[in-house]
Each structure stands twice: as C-alpha cells, then as structure tokens.
Design a protein around this motif. Structure first.
Motif, PDB file in Angstrom:
ATOM      1  N   MET A   1      28.125  39.093  48.506  1.00 55.16           N
ATOM      2  CA  MET A   1      29.111  39.598  47.556  1.00 55.16           C
ATOM      3  C   MET A   1      30.521  39.339  48.071  1.00 55.16           C
ATOM      4  SD  MET A   1      27.513  40.984  44.947  1.00 55.16           S
ATOM      5  CE  MET A   1      28.748  42.048  44.231  1.00 55.16           C
ATOM      6  N   SER A   2      31.413  39.011  47.139  1.00 53.74           N
ATOM      7  CA  SER A   2      32.812  38.802  47.466  1.00 53.74           C
ATOM      8  C   SER A   2      33.636  39.008  46.192  1.00 53.74           C
ATOM      9  CB  SER A   2      33.035  37.405  48.058  1.00 53.74           C
ATOM     10  OG  SER A   2      34.365  37.269  48.514  1.00 53.74           O
ATOM     11  N   VAL A   3      34.893  38.622  46.238  1.00 48.02           N
ATOM     12  CA  VAL A   3      35.799  38.740  45.085  1.00 48.02           C
ATOM     13  C   VAL A   3      35.989  37.351  44.498  1.00 48.02           C
ATOM     14  CG1 VAL A   3      38.075  39.438  44.287  1.00 48.02           C
ATOM     15  CG2 VAL A   3      36.936  40.727  46.085  1.00 48.02           C
TER      16      VAL A   3
ATOM     17  N   SER B   1      41.755  45.061  29.782  1.00 51.49           N
ATOM     18  CA  SER B   1      41.356  44.922  31.178  1.00 51.49           C
ATOM     19  C   SER B   1      40.411  46.051  31.562  1.00 51.49           C
ATOM     20  CB  SER B   1      42.592  44.935  32.068  1.00 51.49           C
ATOM     21  OG  SER B   1      42.259  44.676  33.401  1.00 51.49           O
ATOM     22  N   LYS B   2      39.447  45.745  32.439  1.00 54.69           N
ATOM     23  CA  LYS B   2      38.400  46.663  32.891  1.00 54.69           C
ATOM     24  C   LYS B   2      37.382  46.964  31.795  1.00 54.69           C
ATOM     25  CE  LYS B   2      41.669  48.884  36.039  1.00 54.69           C
ATOM     26  NZ  LYS B   2      42.318  50.150  36.433  1.00 54.69           N
ATOM     27  N   GLU B   3      37.319  46.139  30.768  1.00 56.11           N
ATOM     28  CA  GLU B   3      36.306  46.302  29.728  1.00 56.11           C
ATOM     29  C   GLU B   3      35.049  45.549  30.124  1.00 56.11           C
ATOM     30  OE1 GLU B   3      35.830  45.415  24.917  1.00 56.11           O
ATOM     31  OE2 GLU B   3      37.784  45.277  25.893  1.00 56.11           O
ATOM     32  N   ALA B   4      33.891  46.114  29.806  1.00 55.15           N
ATOM     33  CA  ALA B   4      32.614  45.508  30.189  1.00 55.15           C
ATOM     34  C   ALA B   4      32.389  44.223  29.409  1.00 55.15           C
ATOM     35  CB  ALA B   4      31.473  46.489  29.948  1.00 55.15           C
TER      36      ALA B   4
ATOM     37  N   ALA C   1      40.553  36.201  35.601  1.00 54.14           N
ATOM     38  CA  ALA C   1      39.741  37.415  35.704  1.00 54.14           C
ATOM     39  C   ALA C   1      39.254  37.554  37.140  1.00 54.14           C
ATOM     40  CB  ALA C   1      38.562  37.355  34.745  1.00 54.14           C
ATOM     41  N   THR C   2      39.415  38.746  37.704  1.00 54.63           N
ATOM     42  CA  THR C   2      39.032  39.041  39.085  1.00 54.63           C
ATOM     43  C   THR C   2      37.995  40.144  39.085  1.00 54.63           C
ATOM     44  OG1 THR C   2      41.254  38.431  39.839  1.00 54.63           O
ATOM     45  CG2 THR C   2      39.888  39.691  41.363  1.00 54.63           C
TER      46      THR C   2
ATOM     47  N   PRO D   1      39.843  45.344  41.630  1.00 55.54           N
ATOM     48  CA  PRO D   1      38.719  45.511  40.683  1.00 55.54           C
ATOM     49  C   PRO D   1      37.769  46.607  41.137  1.00 55.54           C
ATOM     50  CG  PRO D   1      38.399  43.553  42.044  1.00 55.54           C
ATOM     51  CD  PRO D   1      39.766  44.070  42.374  1.00 55.54           C
ATOM     52  N   LYS D   2      37.045  47.173  40.187  1.00 57.25           N
ATOM     53  CA  LYS D   2      36.026  48.178  40.482  1.00 57.25           C
ATOM     54  C   LYS D   2      34.681  47.491  40.743  1.00 57.25           C
ATOM     55  CE  LYS D   2      38.790  51.691  39.733  1.00 57.25           C
ATOM     56  NZ  LYS D   2      39.215  52.607  40.811  1.00 57.25           N
TER      57      LYS D   2
END
Length: 786
Positions: A578-580, A598-601, A640-641, A763-764
């Motif tokens: 896992m990474s960004v 932003s932050k929408e699934a 997008a991150t 990001p979450k």
C-alpha cells in the motif's frame, strides 16, 4: 632621410561586411582545408565513431529497414501459431439491435475444414488449416460493461459489430467506446451485419452512413460486411494478418484468460481455484502473486501442464492422434511454489507505537486529558435506520471530534448516513406499514411517476450543485465565523508569502496512516529496473497450463455469473504494498455532468485493479505544492490522491460513480501519474473584507474579523485584493473588527481585500477492494419483462 610613413591599422570598430551566401554547402575537402588537420574533442574521445561514406549509409538504412520488418513479422507470429497462444478475439456489439453471438456463429461456420472446440467458460476455439492459425472467440454478456472491459484488457483483436437496422451506436455503445479507448484498445476490426437484407440501391448509402458515424472514433478503419461465408472468411483472414497494437500495461506483465475454472473447497470457506488457459505476455512465476480482476490478490501453489485442449490441427490424421493423446495423458507438474521464496501477501507496514522518544505522561496530564475528552462531543456516522442500541456497537474511534473537524463545507455528513434514534426507526416502520396498506388502485395516475423517486436524494443533489457553483464563482472564499474566534477556527492554517516558492516540509505532521504505507527511495529507478528485467523466471508465454491458486474465498466463486470472463494477471514486485497514488483525471463530455465532491466514494479501475476509494482532488500543476479542489467540475482536469496498492505506470484509469439503483456511470478517464506520498496538497481558505474608508495607500477594512485579538493574530499574513493590490495589516481600530491596512497602491472603493490561509490535507484510508456488482443488465431484463 625621411622617416617611414605610418600605416593605417583598422581598429576594433571597423565595419565587417558579411560574406556572400552562394547557397551551396561546403564540401568535406573545403572543411578539411579550413580545419587544417585539427580534430574536435568528441572525435578524440570516441575513436570508433567516424563519418560514414555514402555506400555505408545506404547499407545502414537497409539494415534498419530489414530490422523493422522482422520485428513486425515477429509481432504477428506471437499469437495464432501452433506454439503460441490463439488469437483472442472479443466480439463487441455497440447497440441493442446487434446479436454478437450471431456474428460468432458466422465466423465459426466460415469454412468447411475448420475444427471447433468449446470451453466451459463460453469460448469458441477455431483451428483453421488454410490459414495455419487458431482463434479464441469470446462475446461478453450484453449490458455488462465490466465484463467487456475485462476481456478487452487481454484481447489481441476486437470485432465491433454494427447493425444496418436501427441505431448504429447507442448511448451504452458510446460509453463502452470511450472506456475502451481510455483503457487501451486492442487492434480493431469493424463489421456490419444485415446489409444483405436491405435493397441493393440502399446498401452503399447505409454503409457510408456507418462509416461516417464511426469515423470520429477510428477514422482509418473501414467498415466491412459480415453476412455470407465469403465475408466471414475475409474477416477471419484479416484478424489473422493485421498488425498488432502493443498495450504496455499488459505487455509488461504475464496474463491469461481462464479457459476452464474449477474450485475445490477446503475448510473455513476457502479453497483452491484451478484456472486453465494460455500464458500471454511475460513468464508466469509460481512464487509471485497473481491478481484476478474483481476478486483480489492471491498466492500460487503450483503450475501444471495438461495437453493442449485446442491444438492447431492441419489434417484429420493429426486430429485423431491428438484426441487419443488427450484421452490417455495426465497433467505434468511444471513448478511448485517454495514457501521461502514466495512473495508475501502482507500489504501494510506494521508501525511500532513505541517507536518514538516520548516520555510517560504524569498523573496530572492524564487527568487533564481525560477531562478534555469527556467534554468533547463525539459524532458517529451510522447508516440510516440504525437505532441507538445498534449505534452503541460502533467503536468510538469511528467518531470525529467536533473540535477537530475541518471546514463546514467539506465535512458535511454523508447523505447515506445519519444518527437515527430508536423512536425514529419505529416511526419509520409504522409509516412503511401504512404505505403497504395502500393499494395500487388508490394511487392516482399523476403520482405513479413519483413513487420511485427519492426526494432526499434530489434535495442533496440540488444542494451539491449550488455549492459547486458558488465554489466556481467564489473559489475558496469563506465567511469568518462570528460565534467563535477566527484564531481558533483556523488554528491549523498558516499564511504563505508565495504559494510557489515558500517552503513546506513534506514530513511535517503526517497522519498515523502514513506509518502503514511503503515508500520508494527512488521510484523512477525502481520502476526502470523492474520493467527492463529480461530474464524473468517462470512458465513461458504460449504454454497451456493449469494454475492452482490457494486460499480463494468460496463466496467469490459463488458470486461469479455465467459468461463473465476470469482474467488473471501476474503481479510485479511490490505491487501488493500500500502507498499513496496520484492519478490524472479528465471529466467525460457525456453522461452525468453533476459535480463530484472531494472525498466522495468512487469506483476506480486502475490498470488490472478495480476498487472503491474516496479520493481528494488537487490541481494538476507544476511545482512542489498543489491546491486542493473541493469539487471536480465538468470539463476539468485534476489529480486524484488516495491510498491504494502500488502499481507501476503506464496504467490507464477509469472512474465510475455508483448510483442508488446499483448501476454505474462513467464520469472520468485518465492515467496513473505517480506513486508519491510526498505530494503536498494544500487546502486554501480565503477570508474577505471590504474597504470602509479609503485614503491614498491606506484604507479602513471591516467584516474580515470581528474582534481585536483576531486582527493581532493574523497581522503577519500578507493581504491581497481582487484587483491585484498587495498590503498588510497596520493596526486594529476599536474592538469590533475594524482595522487599518496599508497597500502598495491606492485602493479602489469597489475592491475586495483578501487574506489567504493554507493547510495541508491528506486522503483518508478508505480503500475497499470489494466492488458492488453492476446490476445494469439485471435492470434492463426486469424492464423488458415488465
């Protein structure tokens, strides 16, 4: 005797006229005379390099031309022969009026000596002695976009089928073409059916109209007819000899399509999955990991080699002997996994909570922290309809402290979640019982359209559109709160002298999730070493093998629908970690144009993976800092991150937006930009004030702050105006938020004073490899039945 007369010598300012340009190049002999034997430094260093003569240059050009020709022929011979995998052809219908299985049957019966074999996964294998080639033909289920995209990831050629009747390309066909081009389109062939049923005078006109419609997608491809056996023979030969397109994201990895799938259950709901098919691309290592699209990452147990079930048969005698060998032979073991050399399925780093120089807190500090925790209000996100008793089972760590919330505009509650009490849920049940007691005859005609409409969803969509328009008109502007001090509300923000040049430490105040990820010291060098590694171990491409995949959940096999392809990819090293990830995206010009927050699934299809994640958006700009975007506006391009497993570019990306009815809409396309956790995304907040009294270079500004302490707190931050003036706060005036400001030029009365504040956002951790099934095909079937 008179002294000699002094000669005139021209100085440095003497005019020098240019020599006449006669239009001829200097010869080598004249250059040698000018240089007088002097040799340049490059010639001294590289002694083997010299100027070639005319015959040598001509011979070199011939060698280059022959090399390119041999590479082209070698690329064509990689598939379709006796020792290479069959040519995988995907038949795609671009409208509901076309039956792809009818086109498949026409190719199957094109010649009398074609040997046809079928597999358990719906593939038709053709052995054509006249062409000395073999083909594997597959048609995905109609209306299943994911199945079509999965088979196009590994197909060698794609056969687009158009109909002479009805619409040439419908809306679903447009979406499929857009997604296929963004993902990486295999070598295409365009055919038209039902042309023979038209009058002779209209056939040419209809065919030209099809060519005109399809020319904006593939202007160089010609529409061919597929009605008779002769047409099928021409199409089959064209599929066998056309030049193959190289798609880098699959050529760098081993991949295979499941010709046969068997599952052997074991215990605890897991088992061994046996996938039989042809290896394509790169060698498949038994100690490496494999990824099944839509299923996940798994380890291999062993690789066996059964006899080829679909050989290239050139005559009947070989056919009889091959069938006898297949009946009497058993699979051979090619390779067995070594537990010591096998790559691990560990995806996250396990941080050590004590890995820091931290002293143990005192008793007074613990009591103080406990008292502060009790005073904070904890807000939990629970699904709608959840009672208080059910909400009590949700851990407190899932809640968010009100004191630590971000901006009100960005941290609104999800419309799919709500804090519902037990009394409210009981009322909802009573209301549902009352609704069920109403018969269909009592519902008026005007309200039949509204019975399936979600009013709450409509209100939420309207509010989101309004907020997106306000953000587009007044980007990042926010009203200063009057019920709380601004120095407390924006305590996590800071001012920057210059967004481009001001420093920002990339390792400052990282969240705890960053301790769980992996980061490369030099990602570019690692990618180069992995992708350019030639001698890869494993089973070679072209072999017909059975791969034993261990510890596969049985529920995944039960969820598989008939006709859905099972596509297997061999993973490169580190692609499980896992990474960004940072992905460049562009909004689609058709379909759903609603702003995406932003932050929408969203559902991402990145390379061979498909997963659900909540990304944050930022501008696609140069530099070491990037501005956070609250909305993904239509006709825009952003980055997008999000947290996800590592993948080496090039890798295409498709973004789908899930709907409440189970369908998905393609909203954006793009590609993988980088795997970089150090990308700094800064969220900007703009506080605005209005000039009250304007002098030459000073002005009294109000409505930016509402108390004297806030003015003194933000006094070091530079001010800007919408008309390009720059200044700073000189001193507060009074106690109600008026302040005296000084600017570099005279301020206009209609200008607006702005104060920019920045905060880094992360990001979450919302990565979910389980993607809900697209029920668009089921919806279409239910509509047709009704």
């Amino acid at each position: 005797m008179e002294p000699p007369q002094e000669r005139h010598r021209p100085g440095a300012l003497k005019q020098q006229n240019k020599a006449h340009k006669h239009g001829r190049h200097r010869s080598k002999g004249s250059l040698d005379k000018i240089n007088k034997g002097k040799v340049g430094p490059k010639s001294v260093v590289k002694t083997n390099k010299r100027d070639l003569r005319r015959d040598e240059r001509r011979n070199k050009a011939v060698q280059i031309r022959h090399k390119k020709r041999e590479d082209t022929f070698a690329l064509k011979r990689q598939v379709g022969t006796a020792k290479t995998p069959p040519i995988l052809v995907a038949i795609i219908a671009l409208s509901k009026d076309v039956d792809p299985f009818l086109a498949r049957d026409k190719l199957q019966t094109s010649e009398a000596d074609v040997t046809t074999t079928r597999s358990g996964e719906g593939y038709i294998h053709l052995s054509v002695p006249r062409l000395k080639q073999r083909f594997s033909i597959f048609a995905p289920p109609a209306g299943d976009l994911n199945s079509a995209l999965d088979i196009l990831k590994v197909a060698d050629s794609v056969l687009f089928v158009l109909s002479a009747f009805g619409e040439c390309i419908d809306e679903e066909g447009e979406i499929l073409l857009q997604a296929a081009f963004s993902q990486g389109l295999p070598t295409p062939v365009i055919t038209a059916t039902d042309l023979a049923e038209l009058p002779i005078k209209k056939r040419n006109e209809v065919k030209q109209n099809m060519q005109k419609v399809f020319s904006r997608w593939l202007p160089e491809e010609k529409v061919s007819q597929l009605d008779t056996e002769m047409d099928a023979q021409v199409i089959l030969r064209r599929l066998g000899v056309q030049k193959r397109k190289l798609i880098a994201q699959r050529q760098n990895r081993s991949h295979m399509v499941a010709d046969e799938v068997k599952f052997e259950p074991e215990q605890n709901g897991f088992g061994t999955l046996k996938v039989t098919g042809y290896i394509r691309g790169q060698p498949l290592d038994v100690n490496g990991l494999v990824h099944i699209t839509g299923w996940g990452d798994f380890q291999l147990d062993r690789i066996e080699a059964p006899d080829d079930a679909h050989p290239l048969l050139l005559n009947s005698s070989r056919k009889d002997s091959a069938e006898a060998d297949m009946k009497n032979s058993s699979p051979r073991l090619l390779d067995q996994a070594n537990p010591q050399d096998q790559e691990s399925l560990v995806a996250e780093n396990v941080p050590d909570p004590m890995d820091a120089e931290q002293t143990w807190p005192t008793a007074e500090e613990l009591e103080d922290a406990e008292s502060r925790t009790n005073k904070k209000k904890i807000v939990k996100k629970v699904p709608k309809g959840t009672s208080e008793y059910q909400a009590a089972w949700i851990p407190d760590s899932d809640g968010e402290s009100v004191d630590d919330e971000e901006d009100d505009e960005d941290d609104e509650e999800d419309p799919m979640y709500d804090a519902v009490s037990e009394e409210e849920s009981e009322c909802d049940e009573n209301e549902e019982d009352d609704m069920e007691s109403v018969t269909m005859s009592e519902i008026p005609e005007s309200s039949k359209y509204d019975k399936d409409m979600d009013v709450e969803e409509e209100k939420f969509a309207l509010e989101k559109i309004k907020e997106a328009k306000m953000d587009q008109m007044f980007p990042d502007e926010m009203d200063t709160p009057q019920d709380a001090p601004a120095r407390v509300r924006f305590q996590k923000y800071r001012g920057l002298k210059s967004f481009r040049t001001s420093p920002w430490d990339v390792k400052e105040e990282l969240p705890l999730d960053y301790a769980r990820i992996f980061q490369f010291e030099n990602f570019a060098n690692t990618r180069k070493k992995i992708l350019t590694f030639q001698d890869r171990p494993g089973s070679l491409p072209g072999w017909y093998v059975t791969v034993h995949i261990k510890n596969v959940p049985e529920k995944l096999m039960l969820k598989k629908e008939p006709g859905q392809p099972v596509v297997l990819f061999g993973m490169l090293p580190h692609e499980r970690k896992m990474s960004v990830l940072n992905v460049v995206l562009k909004r689609c010009t058709f379909g759903d144009q609603e702003p995406i927050k932003s932050k929408e699934a969203l559902i991402f299809q990145l390379g061979y993976r498909r997963f659900v994640v909540n990304p944050i958006f930022s501008q696609h700009t140069n530099g070491n800092k990037h501005k956070y975007e609250r909305y993904f506006q239509p006709e825009g391009m952003i980055v997008a991150t999000f947290f996800a497993p590592i993948m080496f570019p090039p890798a295409s990306c498709l973004v789908f937006k899930p709907n409440s009815d189970g369908t998905e809409n393609l909203v954006a396309t793009g590609s993988l930009l980088s795997v970089d956790p150090d990308r700094v995304v800064l969220k900007r907040v703009v506080l605005s004030g209005h000039p009250f009294k304007v002098n030459k270079k000073s002005a009294t500004v109000r409505f930016m702050f509402f108390n004297r302490e806030d003015i003194n707190w933000f006094k070091p931050v530079e001010l800007k105006t919408k008309y390009g003036r720059r200044g700073h706060i000189k001193e507060p005036l009074g106690t109600h938020g008026h302040m005296k400001c000084v600017f570099d030029r005279q301020l206009k009365s209609q200008d607006t004073v702005l104060l920019h504040l920045y905060k880094r956002v992360f990001p979450k951790w919302t990565y979910d490899p389980t993607v809900p099934e697209n029920t668009s095909a089921e919806v279409e079937m239910s509509e047709l039945e009704s």
